[in-house]
Motif scaffolding. Structure first.
Motif, PDB file in Angstrom:
ATOM      1  N   LEU A  33      19.871  -4.910 -52.309  1.00  0.00           N
ATOM      2  CA  LEU A  33      18.612  -5.202 -51.613  1.00  0.00           C
ATOM      3  C   LEU A  33      17.619  -4.054 -51.789  1.00  0.00           C
ATOM      4  O   LEU A  33      16.424  -4.284 -51.992  1.00  0.00           O
ATOM      5  N   ILE A  34      18.121  -2.833 -51.735  1.00  0.00           N
ATOM      6  CA  ILE A  34      17.248  -1.677 -51.989  1.00  0.00           C
ATOM      7  C   ILE A  34      16.740  -1.725 -53.427  1.00  0.00           C
ATOM      8  O   ILE A  34      15.553  -1.495 -53.679  1.00  0.00           O
ATOM      9  N   SER A  35      17.632  -2.043 -54.364  1.00  0.00           N
ATOM     10  CA  SER A  35      17.227  -2.169 -55.769  1.00  0.00           C
ATOM     11  C   SER A  35      16.159  -3.238 -55.934  1.00  0.00           C
ATOM     12  O   SER A  35      15.165  -3.030 -56.634  1.00  0.00           O
ATOM     13  N   TRP A  48      14.043  -4.351 -53.761  1.00  0.00           N
ATOM     14  CA  TRP A  48      12.769  -3.857 -53.223  1.00  0.00           C
ATOM     15  C   TRP A  48      12.112  -2.892 -54.202  1.00  0.00           C
ATOM     16  O   TRP A  48      10.921  -3.011 -54.488  1.00  0.00           O
ATOM     17  N   ALA A  49      12.896  -1.916 -54.715  1.00  0.00           N
ATOM     18  CA  ALA A  49      12.330  -0.926 -55.630  1.00  0.00           C
ATOM     19  C   ALA A  49      11.775  -1.593 -56.882  1.00  0.00           C
ATOM     20  O   ALA A  49      10.683  -1.250 -57.353  1.00  0.00           O
ATOM     21  N   ILE A 108      15.189   4.696 -58.635  1.00  0.00           N
ATOM     22  CA  ILE A 108      15.834   4.303 -57.379  1.00  0.00           C
ATOM     23  C   ILE A 108      16.504   2.944 -57.551  1.00  0.00           C
ATOM     24  O   ILE A 108      17.655   2.748 -57.150  1.00  0.00           O
ATOM     25  N   GLY A 109      15.780   2.006 -58.154  1.00  0.00           N
ATOM     26  CA  GLY A 109      16.335   0.675 -58.379  1.00  0.00           C
ATOM     27  C   GLY A 109      17.614   0.712 -59.185  1.00  0.00           C
ATOM     28  O   GLY A 109      18.624   0.122 -58.803  1.00  0.00           O
ATOM     29  N   PRO A 115      23.759  -4.518 -49.619  1.00  0.00           N
ATOM     30  CA  PRO A 115      22.678  -3.640 -49.132  1.00  0.00           C
ATOM     31  C   PRO A 115      22.085  -2.757 -50.232  1.00  0.00           C
ATOM     32  O   PRO A 115      20.868  -2.550 -50.283  1.00  0.00           O
ATOM     33  N   PHE A 116      22.944  -2.267 -51.127  1.00  0.00           N
ATOM     34  CA  PHE A 116      22.439  -1.452 -52.226  1.00  0.00           C
ATOM     35  C   PHE A 116      21.566  -2.291 -53.160  1.00  0.00           C
ATOM     36  O   PHE A 116      20.539  -1.834 -53.656  1.00  0.00           O
ATOM     37  N   PHE A 174      20.626   2.325 -57.299  1.00  0.00           N
ATOM     38  CA  PHE A 174      21.270   1.444 -56.336  1.00  0.00           C
ATOM     39  C   PHE A 174      21.947   0.245 -56.998  1.00  0.00           C
ATOM     40  O   PHE A 174      22.916  -0.284 -56.454  1.00  0.00           O
ATOM     41  N   HIS A 233      13.056  -7.046 -61.396  1.00  0.00           N
ATOM     42  CA  HIS A 233      13.207  -7.769 -60.132  1.00  0.00           C
ATOM     43  C   HIS A 233      13.732  -9.177 -60.401  1.00  0.00           C
ATOM     44  O   HIS A 233      14.702  -9.619 -59.788  1.00  0.00           O
TER      45      HIS A 233
END
Length: 130
Positions: free
Chosen positions: A37-39, A41-42, A13-14, A34-35, A17, A51
């Protein structure tokens, strides 16, 4: 779900995105932050190394850090987001046979999203005086 399976899924997922966010650098209608930010988080759930890499990246890091520290949504991103919502709503209203209650719900949800976006600062407070 096994822990190892969850970690692999979150890594996929990371990276998915990150790829979308990278494409967003070149396509003005595709938002980057936004993409990412999802990365972020993942990766926070699956790989401290990835990260940290993304959070401190030369290109991607500054907007992620601005969001994390100050809740900033850059003006360009606000314009693209609100413009995309307006165009989408207009197209649905004109070209679909969606019942009035569906259109009302769509406009209400878009209004809530737009309100959130517009109430976030466009730049960090320490840059307002500059």
């Amino acid at each position: 779900m096994r822990q190892q399976t969850k970690k692999i899924l979150l890594l996929l997922i990371g990276w998915f995105f990150v790829a979308l966010g990278t494409i967003g650098l070149f396509l003005p209608v595709l938002p980057t932050t936004p993409f990412l930010l999802i990365s972020l988080w993942a990766f926070s759930q699956s790989s401290e190394r990835f990260h940290d890499w993304l959070y401190n990246h030369r290109v991607f890091g500054p907007p992620l850090q601005d969001w994390s520290r100050y809740g900033v949504i850059p003006l360009r991103a606000k314009i693209v987001a609100i413009g995309t919502m307006a165009i989408s709503a207009t197209l649905v209203i004109i070209f679909s046979s969606t019942p009035w209650y569906g259109i009302t719900a769509m406009l209400l949800l878009m209004g809530i999203g737009a309100g959130f976006i517009l109430t976030r600062p466009s730049r960090p407070k320490n840059q307002d005086a500059a």
